[in-house]
Structures are given as C-alpha cells and as structure tokens.
Enzyme design. Structure first.
Site, PDB file in Angstrom:
ATOM      1  N   HIS A  75      -4.150   1.334   7.822  1.00  0.00           N
ATOM      2  CA  HIS A  75      -2.796   1.907   7.819  1.00  0.00           C
ATOM      3  C   HIS A  75      -2.708   3.056   6.800  1.00  0.00           C
ATOM      4  O   HIS A  75      -2.196   4.135   7.118  1.00  0.00           O
ATOM      5  CB  HIS A  75      -1.783   0.800   7.491  1.00  0.00           C
ATOM      6  CG  HIS A  75      -0.371   1.258   7.331  1.00  0.00           C
ATOM      7  ND1 HIS A  75       0.644   0.842   8.168  1.00  0.00           N
ATOM      8  CD2 HIS A  75       0.226   2.074   6.423  1.00  0.00           C
ATOM      9  CE1 HIS A  75       1.780   1.407   7.791  1.00  0.00           C
ATOM     10  NE2 HIS A  75       1.560   2.147   6.720  1.00  0.00           N
ATOM     11  N   GLU A  76      -3.203   2.805   5.583  1.00  0.00           N
ATOM     12  CA  GLU A  76      -3.075   3.822   4.531  1.00  0.00           C
ATOM     13  C   GLU A  76      -3.966   5.032   4.802  1.00  0.00           C
ATOM     14  O   GLU A  76      -3.563   6.172   4.556  1.00  0.00           O
ATOM     15  CB  GLU A  76      -3.387   3.226   3.152  1.00  0.00           C
ATOM     16  CG  GLU A  76      -2.473   2.082   2.719  1.00  0.00           C
ATOM     17  CD  GLU A  76      -0.984   2.399   2.825  1.00  0.00           C
ATOM     18  OE1 GLU A  76      -0.587   3.564   2.704  1.00  0.00           O
ATOM     19  OE2 GLU A  76      -0.208   1.450   3.057  1.00  0.00           O
ATOM     20  N   GLN A 123       2.992   9.988   1.154  1.00  0.00           N
ATOM     21  CA  GLN A 123       4.285   9.288   1.166  1.00  0.00           C
ATOM     22  C   GLN A 123       5.148   9.656  -0.044  1.00  0.00           C
ATOM     23  O   GLN A 123       6.353   9.389  -0.037  1.00  0.00           O
ATOM     24  CB  GLN A 123       4.080   7.768   1.211  1.00  0.00           C
ATOM     25  CG  GLN A 123       3.488   7.290   2.524  1.00  0.00           C
ATOM     26  CD  GLN A 123       3.380   5.778   2.548  1.00  0.00           C
ATOM     27  OE1 GLN A 123       2.391   5.230   2.093  1.00  0.00           O
ATOM     28  NE2 GLN A 123       4.402   5.107   3.047  1.00  0.00           N
ATOM     29  N   CYS A 157       6.102  -0.145   6.997  1.00  0.00           N
ATOM     30  CA  CYS A 157       5.690   1.002   6.190  1.00  0.00           C
ATOM     31  C   CYS A 157       6.853   1.392   5.296  1.00  0.00           C
ATOM     32  O   CYS A 157       7.998   1.423   5.762  1.00  0.00           O
ATOM     33  CB  CYS A 157       5.308   2.158   7.112  1.00  0.00           C
ATOM     34  SG  CYS A 157       4.837   3.663   6.254  1.00  0.00           S
ATOM     35  N   LEU A 158       6.570   1.690   4.030  1.00  0.00           N
ATOM     36  CA  LEU A 158       7.640   2.079   3.108  1.00  0.00           C
ATOM     37  C   LEU A 158       8.329   3.366   3.558  1.00  0.00           C
ATOM     38  O   LEU A 158       9.464   3.625   3.167  1.00  0.00           O
ATOM     39  CB  LEU A 158       7.089   2.231   1.688  1.00  0.00           C
ATOM     40  CG  LEU A 158       6.564   0.940   1.039  1.00  0.00           C
ATOM     41  CD1 LEU A 158       5.965   1.230  -0.327  1.00  0.00           C
ATOM     42  CD2 LEU A 158       7.668  -0.106   0.934  1.00  0.00           C
ATOM     43  N   HIS A 210      -2.411   7.426   7.077  1.00  0.00           N
ATOM     44  CA  HIS A 210      -1.439   8.329   6.433  1.00  0.00           C
ATOM     45  C   HIS A 210      -2.107   9.634   5.982  1.00  0.00           C
ATOM     46  O   HIS A 210      -1.479  10.694   6.014  1.00  0.00           O
ATOM     47  CB  HIS A 210      -0.830   7.659   5.194  1.00  0.00           C
ATOM     48  CG  HIS A 210       0.368   6.796   5.474  1.00  0.00           C
ATOM     49  ND1 HIS A 210       1.541   7.298   6.003  1.00  0.00           N
ATOM     50  CD2 HIS A 210       0.599   5.481   5.247  1.00  0.00           C
ATOM     51  CE1 HIS A 210       2.426   6.302   6.101  1.00  0.00           C
ATOM     52  NE2 HIS A 210       1.880   5.195   5.663  1.00  0.00           N
ATOM     53  N   GLY A 234       0.825  -1.198   0.000  1.00  0.00           N
ATOM     54  CA  GLY A 234       0.000   0.000   0.000  1.00  0.00           C
ATOM     55  C   GLY A 234       0.860   1.249   0.000  1.00  0.00           C
ATOM     56  O   GLY A 234       2.027   1.205   0.418  1.00  0.00           O
TER      57      GLY A 234
HETATM   58 NI    NI Z   1       2.748   3.319   5.531  1.00  0.00          NI
END
Ligand code: NI
Length: 159
Positions: free
Chosen positions: A133-134, A51, A91-92, A137, A46
């Site tokens: 999670h997304e 991000q 998380c990226l 963000h 995701g």
């Molecule tokens: Ni993330």
C-alpha cells in the site's frame, strides 16, 4: 518533531510519482521524524511522504500492537511477492472509508535505512499489505483504484 497536514484524495500530489532519495540530510531526517509523529497521531499503520506533500520515496510503517516498532524505508523496491490475501484496507488520505483489496500475502522489499545502508525486509499479512500500500503511494497510486466492491463509509467523518 511536528505533525504535518495529511493530504487527502483529490489533492493531485497523491497521484504523482515520487523521486528517489539521493542523500539523507538533516531536512530528510526531520521529514522522517515528522512522518512518524503524523502517522502515530492519526493512529495509522503507515504513511508515505507524498501524503504530507513531499514527493520523495520515503515510507514509514508500524504494524505492531503497541505502536513502538517503527520501520523507515527509503527508496523501497518490491523484489519478491507470493500468495494472496483479500481484506479491508484504509488510508489516512481517504478518511472514513474502507475497501476490500487483494494483495500479495508475502513480500520481500529492498530499501535503504537512514544511514543509506541497504537492507531487506520480509512481511506477511498486515505487514505485506502495508508495504505494498505504502509503496504504491510512491508511484501515485491509491488503494481506492484497487478495491473490489467499492468504498464503504466507516464511522463519522473526522475533523
Ligand atoms: Ni495510504
């Protein structure tokens, strides 16, 4: 189509609240394409627009094994949750780390597609985790503030 630079923890853009999308124009479609490329390139499940430094309420997700079932959610809102799951999350934007987070085991989300048609999606387990999670963000929230036992380091840091 292009791979964008993923912002990492410490970058203040990750702590800001993203703005609702009013219309899907060419620029937004390019952003969505780039977000999918960037997510797949980084082997993530995701990615949220902040991000890549864009404060718009857009999320892409793909929890399929083959990585060929992209989901695009514009202005997503969680309208129902139930149950609970506790498991590892990464998380990226927080490379090389994981932490244990409790999330709902089921979520129902209302969102818009690229034609600005409203739809709902239901997810359990990994998809429920990815959705929550997304969407976090988009409100400037990172999972690192929800971990139960602190962050753990995994593997070697990537360049
Ligand atoms: Ni993330």
């Amino acid at each position: 189509m292009a791979i964008r630079n993923i912002r990492e923890i410490g970058d203040s853009v990750l702590n800001k609240v993203s703005k609702e999308v009013k219309e899907v124009n060419k620029k937004l479609l390019i952003l969505i394409d780039d977000m999918l490329d960037t997510m797949y390139d980084a082997a993530g499940v995701g990615l949220a627009a902040p991000q890549v430094g864009i404060l718009k309420r857009v999320v892409v997700i793909d929890v399929s094994e083959e990585g060929n079932e992209p989901l695009v959610l514009i202005n997503p809102v969680i309208i129902e949750t139930s149950g609970e799951q506790t498991g590892d999350e990464g998380c990226l934007s927080v490379p090389g780390k994981v932490g244990t987070v409790t999330r709902p085991n089921y979520v129902k989300v209302k969102a818009y597609d690229v034609d600005m048609q409203e739809f709902t999606i239901e997810g359990t387990e990994l998809l429920a985790r990815a959705l929550t999670h997304e969407i976090d963000h988009l409100d400037g929230e990172l999972y690192v503030d929800k971990v139960i036992d602190g962050l753990r380091t995994v593997g070697a840091p990537e360049e």
